[in-house]
Design an enzyme around this catalytic site. Structure first.
Site, PDB file in Angstrom:
ATOM      1  N   GLU A 293      45.786  36.841  39.542  1.00  0.00           N
ATOM      2  CA  GLU A 293      45.011  38.063  39.739  1.00  0.00           C
ATOM      3  C   GLU A 293      43.519  37.794  39.606  1.00  0.00           C
ATOM      4  O   GLU A 293      42.711  38.191  40.466  1.00  0.00           O
ATOM      5  CB  GLU A 293      45.436  39.117  38.713  1.00  0.00           C
ATOM      6  CG  GLU A 293      44.702  40.437  38.824  1.00  0.00           C
ATOM      7  CD  GLU A 293      45.071  41.167  40.097  1.00  0.00           C
ATOM      8  OE1 GLU A 293      44.210  41.238  41.001  1.00  0.00           O
ATOM      9  OE2 GLU A 293      46.203  41.640  40.209  1.00  0.00           O
TER      10      GLU A 293
ATOM     11  N   ASP B   3      40.685  38.091  42.646  1.00  0.00           N
ATOM     12  CA  ASP B   3      39.587  39.052  42.548  1.00  0.00           C
ATOM     13  C   ASP B   3      38.233  38.358  42.659  1.00  0.00           C
ATOM     14  O   ASP B   3      37.347  38.800  43.401  1.00  0.00           O
ATOM     15  CB  ASP B   3      39.660  39.806  41.219  1.00  0.00           C
ATOM     16  CG  ASP B   3      40.881  40.714  41.122  1.00  0.00           C
ATOM     17  OD1 ASP B   3      41.587  40.849  42.132  1.00  0.00           O
ATOM     18  OD2 ASP B   3      41.112  41.276  40.039  1.00  0.00           O
TER      19      ASP B   3
ATOM     20  N   SER C 193      45.632  44.844  44.761  1.00  0.00           N
ATOM     21  CA  SER C 193      44.674  44.078  43.961  1.00  0.00           C
ATOM     22  C   SER C 193      43.863  43.140  44.829  1.00  0.00           C
ATOM     23  O   SER C 193      42.856  42.597  44.373  1.00  0.00           O
ATOM     24  CB  SER C 193      45.402  43.290  42.873  1.00  0.00           C
ATOM     25  OG  SER C 193      46.451  42.553  43.444  1.00  0.00           O
TER      26      SER C 193
END
Length: 599
Positions: free
Chosen positions: A301, A305, A517
Site C-alpha cells: 500500500e 501510494d 487505493s
C-alpha cells in the site's frame, strides 16, 4: 500523574489511593453518554486488567463549528467573492475552541480523579483533552467496566466497553470519550498484488498500438494491461505539464506499519520516471510511526501510494507521514497503551502544523457503522478544518462495492449493527465524510467502473448542498423501490480514476496492484498539479474541492457510464450518465481542469 496504588480496604472492597488518600466512585449519579450493542464479530473474553493503560480522548463541544462550516463553503465556492480566501491556523482554532466553562468543568472533573494539569495534553484548539490512565481509573471516571474484546476473524484485541456515563454537571460539556465504545478496525484498502498481467476483458483493445478516445485523447493500448505514469498522463490529458511552483507540496499518509521503501522507489523511478532518480521524499513520524527500510518490510500500500503520487508530481516536494496506532498488544502488559484508531492522531499532528501540504491522499478506511457516530463527526470536523486552511483531502472510496469492505461478494457481511441485523449496504468512513473528496475506481480504456469501486450512501451525514442536484438526479433515475431501506441519501464517491493493473515495485520486484487505493493517490497527483498551476500564477491553492467539482469543475471531468459495484448479494449501483455512487462525477481531464482553475 500522582502514583496510583491498588489495595484492599478494610471492608474487603477494591479501592484506589491517590497519594495516600482514599478514592471512592465519583460517578454513581452519572448519565449514560453513549452505549452500543455488542458488535458483530467481536467477543468479550474477560475483564480488562485494571493496570492496563488507556489513552482517553475527551472531546469538548466546538461551539462555533457551524461558523467554520459557513466559511468553508464560501471560500470553496468558485462563484463566491471569498473563493480561495482560506483561513489561517489561528483563525480555525478560534472557531473550533470550546468555551472556557467547558474547559473548567472538565478540568475540575479530572482533578476529582487525581489528575493534574501535568497529566493532561490538549489539541491546539483545546477541543480535545488527552489523558493516559489505568483501566481501573477509567472505569471509575466513566461509571463502567472495561472488558478485553477479540475480533474473531482477525484476532485483533481491544479494551472496550459497551456504554459509559458522565456526571450530571459534566455531561453537557463533553461530546465523547474514546476509546470506549469504538470497535472499528482501520484497514488499508484491499489491494491485490500479482506478478503477472491480468487477463484483459474480452472487448478491451489490446491489439492496436494506440486507442483514440471520443474526446480526441490518444492512449497507448498497452495501458489496458499495465498502468504506468505515462498512461495516466495520456488518459487524463496532462502530457507535457511540468510543475514549477516552489510553494507546492503533496503528502501521503501511512498507517498500520505500512512502510514506503526508498530502494523500491528508485526502481520505480528508473522504470517510469528516470528524471526523478536519486530523489526521495521527506519522512515524518507521527506518534512514533516508523518507516523501516528493511526490504522485507516494504508495504504494498505504502509503495503504491508514494510511487504513483510522487512520480506523477515530481519535482514537487513530497512527504510521507507514518502514524503509529492500533498495534497488536498483550493487554496484560501495563506499559502498552490501547489507543484510538490513528486518523485523529494524524489530525492532531497535521492541524498543529503551520504549513501542511496542499494535497494529501489517504487509502485507509473503516466500515462506517463500526465507528461511533460522535467520533465520526469529530474526525470529519477535523478534515473540515484542514479544508478551511486550503488543504485538498482525497480518500479512497473502498474496495467492497456496496458491501462491508470485503472484496469477495460471497463473504461480505451486509447487516446493520443496531440490533435489528437488517440487510444494509455498508458505507465506508472517512470516504462518507462530506468534507473530503472520495475517489472511486475505473478500469480499462475506454474507462468503465471497476466492480470493486466502493460507493453508496452515508448513514451518519446529511447530504451536503453541493451534492443536491447531482444526487437527486441519480435517485430519480432509479426504478421506484430499488434497494428500498438499504441506503440513505447522503452519497459518495465524488470522483474516480483508474484503479487496477498499476505497475509498482515491491520488495525489489515489479508487479501489478489494484484497488481504489490506487485511484486516490493518482487523482491526488493531478490535484497537486492543478495546485501547482494556481500557485505559479500567484493564486491560492484549491483547498476543499467538492463545491468546485460539482459546479464549475464538472466540465473538466469525463463521465463514466458503464459498469457497476456489486455487493451484499445485489448487482449494486450502475455507473450512469451524470453522478453515480460508483464513479461519482467521473475522471479528471487535467487540461480542461487547469483552464477552469485559472479562471
Amino acid at each position: 500523574m500522582a502514583y496510583l496504588v491498588l489495595h484492599f480496604c478494610i471492608t474487603i472492597t477494591l479501592c484506589l489511593t491517590v497519594g495516600g488518600s482514599l478514592l471512592r466512585p465519583k460517578n454513581s449519579t452519572g448519565i449514560v453518554k453513549e452505549s452500543v450493542l455488542p458488535p458483530p464479530g467481536w467477543v468479550r473474553s474477560r475483564d480488562a486488567p485494571l493496570d492496563h493503560i488507556l489513552e482517553l480522548r475527551i472531546g469538548l463541544p466546538q461551539l462555533n463549528f457551524h461558523i467554520l462550516e459557513q466559511h468553508l463553503y464560501e471560500i470553496s465556492d468558485p462563484e463566491h467573492e471569498r473563493y480561495g480566501m482560506h483561513l489561517s491556523k489561528e483563525e480555525v482554532e478560534e472557531l473550533v475552541a470550546p468555551s472556557e466553562e467547558s474547559i473548567n468543568v472538565v478540568d475540575k472533573w479530572l482533578a476529582s480523579h487525581g489528575l493534574t494539569q501535568h497529566d493532561v495534553s490538549r489539541s491546539p484548539a483545546k477541543d480535545w483533552v488527552i489523558v493516559k490512565v489505568p483501566v481501573g481509573v477509567a472505569g471509575e471516571m466513566l461509571g463502567t467496566s472495561f472488558g478485553l474484546w477479540t475480533h474473531k476473524a482477525s484476532g485483533q484485541t481491544a479494551v472496550r466497553t459497551l456504554k459509559y456515563s458522565l456526571p450530571v454537571d459534566v455531561h453537557g460539556h463533553v461530546e465523547l470519550v474514546q476509546p470506549t465504545t469504538m470497535f472499528s478496525r482501520t484497514t488499508g484498502q484491499k489491494t491485490t498484488f500479482r506478478w503477472s498481467n491480468q487477463q484483459a476483458h474480452e472487448d478491451v483493445d489490446t491489439e492496436s498500438s494506440q486507442i483514440t478516445l471520443p474526446n480526441g485523447i490518444m492512449v497507448d493500448a498497452s495501458c489496458n494491461q499495465t498502468v504506468t505514469i505515462n498512461c495516466l498522463k495520456q488518459l487524463y490529458n496532462a502530457v507535457g505539464f511540468a510543475p514549477k511552483s516552489k510553494q507546492n507540496k503533496i503528502g501521503i499518509t501511512g498507517y498500520l506499519g505500512q512502510f514506503a521503501n526508498i530502494a523500491d522507489l528508485q526502481l520505480f523511478y528508473a522504470d517510469q520516471r528516470p528524471d526523478a532518480l536519486n530523489s526521495s521524499f521527506q519522512f515524518i513520524s507521527v506518534n512514533g510511526g516508523q518507516n523501516s527500510q528493511n526490504i522485507s518490510q516494504a508495504g504494498g500500500e505504502a509503495n503504491l501510494d508514494t510511487q504513483f503520487a510522487f512520480g506523477l508530481t515530481f519535482p514537487t516536494p513530497a512527504t510521507f507521514y507514518s502514524t503509529a496506532g492500533m498495534p497488536p498488544f498483550t493487554p496484560d502488559i501495563g506499559t502498552t497503551t490501547d489507543s484510538n484508531e490513528p486518523y485523529t492522531t494524524w489530525l492532531d499532528f497535521i492541524l498543529s502544523h503551520p504549513n501542511p501540504p496542499q494535497t494529501i491522499s489517504t487509502s485507509y478506511a473503516d466500515d462506517e457503522q463500526t465507528v461511533p457516530e460522535t467520533f465520526a463527526r469529530r474526525a470529519c470536523s477535523g478534515f473540515a478544518q484542514l479544508g478551511a486552511r486550503g488543504v485538498s483531502l482525497m480518500f479512497s472510496s473502498g474496495d467492497g462495492g456496496v458491501g462491508d469492505g470485503d472484496p469477495d461478494p460471497a463473504t461480505q457481511q451486509c447487516f446493520s449493527n443496531d440490533g435489528r441485523n437488517a440487510t444494509r449496504f455498508i458505507p465506508g468512513f472517512p470516504a462518507s465524510c462530506p468534507f473530503v473528496t472520495a475517489v472511486g475506481g475505473t478500469i480499462f480504456i475506454p474507462e468503465r467502473a471497476v466492480s470493486f469501486s466502493g460507493g453508496g450512501f452515508s448513514n451518519f451525514f446529511a447530504r451536503p448542498q453541493y451534492q443536491d442536484q447531482a444526487v437527486q438526479t441519480f435517485l430519480r433515475s432509479l426504478p421506484k423501490g430499488t434497494y428500498a431501506g438499504l441506503f440513505n441519501p447522503s452519497a459518495f464517491p465524488d470522483v474516480s480514476a483508474l484503479a487496477d493493473n498499476f505497475k509498482i515495485f515491491f520488495r525489489g520486484r515489479s508487479g501489478l496492484i489494484g484497488g481504489t487505493s490506487a485511484a486516490s493517490p493518482a487523482f491526488a497527483g493531478f490535484v497537486s498539479l492543478l495546485n501547482d498551476a494556481r500557485l505559479s500564477r500567484g493564486l491560492p491553492p484549491l483547498g476543499f474541492l467538492n463545491p468546485f467539482l460539482y459546479s464549475r469543475g464538472l466540465t473538466g471531468l469525463t463521465d463514466i457510464t458503464v459498469g457497476s459495484n456489486p455487493g451484499c448479494g445485489t448487482p449494486g449501483f450502475n455507473a450512469t450518465k451524470g453522478w453515480d455512487p460508483v464513479t461519482g462525477l467521473g475522471t479528471p481531464n487535467f487540461g480542461k481542469l487547469k483552464e477552469l482553475v485559472l479562471l
